[in-house]
Design an enzyme around this catalytic site. Structure first.
Site, PDB file in Angstrom:
ATOM      1  N   ASP A 209       1.405  -6.942  -0.805  1.00 25.94           N
ATOM      2  CA  ASP A 209       1.468  -8.307  -0.297  1.00 25.94           C
ATOM      3  C   ASP A 209       0.175  -9.059  -0.633  1.00 25.94           C
ATOM      4  O   ASP A 209      -0.923  -8.501  -0.516  1.00 25.94           O
ATOM      5  CB  ASP A 209       1.646  -8.235   1.232  1.00 25.94           C
ATOM      6  CG  ASP A 209       2.016  -9.564   1.849  1.00 25.94           C
ATOM      7  OD1 ASP A 209       3.041 -10.132   1.434  1.00 25.94           O
ATOM      8  OD2 ASP A 209       1.291 -10.037   2.747  1.00 25.94           O
ATOM      9  N   GLU A 259      -3.821  10.101  -9.719  1.00 24.85           N
ATOM     10  CA  GLU A 259      -4.155  11.420  -9.164  1.00 24.85           C
ATOM     11  C   GLU A 259      -2.874  12.135  -8.709  1.00 24.85           C
ATOM     12  O   GLU A 259      -2.680  13.320  -8.972  1.00 24.85           O
ATOM     13  CB  GLU A 259      -5.086  11.163  -7.982  1.00 24.85           C
ATOM     14  CG  GLU A 259      -5.719  12.362  -7.365  1.00 24.85           C
ATOM     15  CD  GLU A 259      -6.439  11.932  -6.068  1.00 24.85           C
ATOM     16  OE1 GLU A 259      -7.197  10.932  -6.081  1.00 24.85           O
ATOM     17  OE2 GLU A 259      -6.205  12.604  -5.043  1.00 24.85           O
TER      18      GLU A 259
HETATM   19  C1  NOJ Z   1       4.051 -12.832   1.411  1.00 21.98           C
HETATM   20  C2  NOJ Z   1       5.284 -12.282   2.030  1.00 21.98           C
HETATM   21  O1  NOJ Z   1       6.286 -12.203   1.052  1.00 21.98           O
HETATM   22  C3  NOJ Z   1       5.654 -13.219   3.165  1.00 21.98           C
HETATM   23  O2  NOJ Z   1       6.916 -12.937   3.694  1.00 21.98           O
HETATM   24  C4  NOJ Z   1       4.573 -13.131   4.204  1.00 21.98           C
HETATM   25  O3  NOJ Z   1       4.865 -14.051   5.240  1.00 21.98           O
HETATM   26  C5  NOJ Z   1       3.212 -13.468   3.606  1.00 21.98           C
HETATM   27  N1  NOJ Z   1       2.985 -12.786   2.367  1.00 21.98           N
HETATM   28  C6  NOJ Z   1       2.090 -13.085   4.563  1.00 21.98           C
HETATM   29  O4  NOJ Z   1       2.017 -11.697   4.665  1.00 21.98           O
END
Ligand code: NOJ
Length: 547
Positions: A209, A259
């Site tokens: 993310d 690894e």
């Molecule tokens: C991107 C994710 O896809 C989204 O759903 C989320 O709200 C934001 N990042 C924050 O983590």
């Protein structure tokens, strides 16, 4: 050649939004046992792997992207034993499993953040986050002028132990999602432990993310254009995102993956959610010692126009594939309006247009060199649910901005599996709660049982496309050569003779290859490519054996 040795370079991964996939307990929320029950369906579809949206313990302010404990399962979704069963079942079916890891921020309920609150200014516990004194005589103004991506300022003020207003902490999303300070070595060490925890449990990799996040400008200076930074959900504030130090993290994570591969021969995959301004900057994240893949979102954001699509594809091929890495294509995900609805605008152009274009876009994506991600329900042609009432919306964007403009609930409505009425087979089990978001009556038309029974369905198009992709050496990894085509049509050749063409217009165009196509997104008579249609042909007219 490379693709034969690196499965991920042209893999097709299916994104499972766990809370909306399949509910095995009847509490109205999808869960890990539900995912396990759905694996045979995914195997039939023909995907190489799944990416599971976050299922960790979380207060769910942002549906799990606010992680309170990175090494466990929220009871809402199951437990670690159920997770192990899921991984084992997927392995037996040849489906790889990717987890969603959230390293830019955690939940304000994470034990380290709670400790930081208690420890007070100047403590080592606070150094793991971005705590700073406010500006102005009484520190009542935030330390800088950054906006949070989900509305409001990027800073919140805490109350110190003595009951007085104290320092501020940085959160680029909601106040319940404090940003980690990656300049503190404890943070990297903790994530190393988290990676190993899940790799030891058998996962095949991670979707990362906000992978252009993590590091912020060391001085946290004011932004020169905070309003512009706030206009988009994408990571544009150049002081908060895409700092050069982040690449060190990806090198480290890649070496952890290597690894594990050296131990058991199984290649792991890191795919980053990378929102950066240009394809060239994007390419830096997928250098050979960094992430394996990074979602390339420009296709997703391109308008339905031949020139726009051609520009996006050409840039990606030149600036990303041209450096030796692989392009990772996406048309839908849990943050975006679904293609059927997105391409259907303006609605006055005729009903069914959005669906026809979404089908054509799918065939285009599956013919492009590189990897592709499919978001659950995309294979059913689900439209966005655009008329959810305000009182059921759960997206923090709605609650923080008061506007429905970028709200994401409409693409997260639980999947229909069978039957004529909600819950359409989504929930089973001892409880009988309603699905966590209401499903519209018209979802009946999209239920998986109907889709499987109807060879004209979206599902069959995706399944046939995936089957051909694995049968034909021309597809997947490799080069692309554009063919001359009339205005509004894109046509290209893959390998030694697989031709893909897409007609973005509404009037028929001549087909680039005589004879019937191998596969088309809609009715496609020999010699013609109808409007809003894509098709694949072998340029020598042969039909491959897909069995
Ligand atoms: C991107 C994710 O896809 C989204 O759903 C989320 O709200 C934001 N990042 C924050 O983590």
């Amino acid at each position: 050649m490379l693709s034969k040795y690196h499965w991920w370079r042209d893999a097709v991964i299916y994104q499972v939004y766990v809370r909306s996939f399949l509910d095995s307990t009847g509490d109205g929320v999808g869960d890990l046992a539900g995912v396990r029950a759905g694996l045979p369906y995914l195997r039939k579809l023909g995907v190489d792997g799944i990416w599971l949206s976050p299922f960790y313990p979380s207060p769910q302010h942002d549906h799990g992207y606010d992680v309170a404990d990175y090494c466990d399962v929220d009871p809402l979704f199951g437990d670690l034993a159920e997770f192990d069963l899921l991984v084992a079942a997927a392995r037996r079916l040849g489906i790889r499993v990717l987890l969603d890891i959230v390293p830019n921020h955690c939940s304000s309920e994470h034990r380290w953040f709670q400790r930081a609150l208690a420890a007070g200014p100047g403590s080592t516990a606070r150094a793991r986050f971005h705590f700073a004194d406010g500006r102005g005589p009484d520190g009542a103004a935030p330390p800088n002028n950054w906006h949070a991506m989900f509305g409001g300022p990027a800073w919140s003020r805490v109350t110190e132990a003595d009951g007085r207003p104290g320092q501020w902490y940085l959160h680029m999303f909601t106040p319940e999602q404090p940003d980690w300070n990656w300049r503190d070595p404890d943070v990297g060490a903790e994530f190393d432990r988290v990676l190993r925890f899940w790799l030891d449990r058998g996962v095949d990799g991670f979707r990362i993310d906000v992978a252009a996040g993590l590091y912020k400008h060391p001085e946290l200076p004011d932004s020169r254009d905070p309003e512009a930074d706030a206009r988009t959900r994408d990571s544009v504030n150049p002081l908060a995102w895409n700092q050069p130090e982040v690449h060190t993290v990806w090198r480290g994570w890649r070496s952890v993956c290597e690894e594990y591969t050296a131990r058991d021969g199984r290649e792991r995959l890191l795919v980053g959610e990378v929102s950066v301004p240009t394809a060239r900057e994007h390419a830096l994240y997928v250098r050979s010692d960094e992430l394996h893949q990074a979602f390339f979102f420009d296709l997703l954001s391109a308008p339905w126009e031949a020139d726009a699509f051609r520009k996006v594809v050409s840039e990606a091929m030149q600036d990303i594939a041209g450096t030796g890495s692989t392009v990772t294509w996406v048309l839908n995900n849990h943050d975006q309006v679904r293609t059927v609805t997105r391409y259907g605008e303006p609605a006055t152009e005729g009903s069914g247009l959005g669906a026809a274009r979404a089908r054509a876009a799918a065939l285009l994506m599956l013919a492009l060199p590189g990897a592709a991600y499919i978001y659950q329900g995309e294979e059913l042609g689900l439209p966005e649910v655009v008329d959810l009432p305000d009182d059921v919306l759960t997206d923090p964007i709605f609650h923080r901005t008061g506007s429905r403009a970028r709200v994401r609930d409409g693409c997260r409505v639980p999947l229909p599996w069978s039957g004529q009425a909600s819950p359409f087979g989504f929930t089973s089990g001892v409880e009988s709660a309603k699905p966590w978001l209401p499903q519209p009556d018209y979802f009946a038309e999209y239920a998986t049982d109907r889709a499987l029974a109807d060879t004209r369905s979206f599902w069959h198009l995706y399944r046939d496309g995936l089957q051909l992709r694995s049968a034909l050496p021309q597809l997947g990894e490799g080069a692309l050569r554009w063919l001359d085509s009339p205005p509004g049509v894109l046509a290209f050749v893959r390998g030694d003779g697989l031709v893909c063409a897409v007609n973005f217009g509404t009037a028929p165009a001549p087909a680039p290859v005589p004879g019937s196509p191998l596969l088309s997104s809609g009715p496609c008579p020999a010699g013609e490519l109808p409007g809003s249609t894509a098709a694949w042909w072998m340029s020598d007219g042969t039909a491959p054996d897909t069995h």
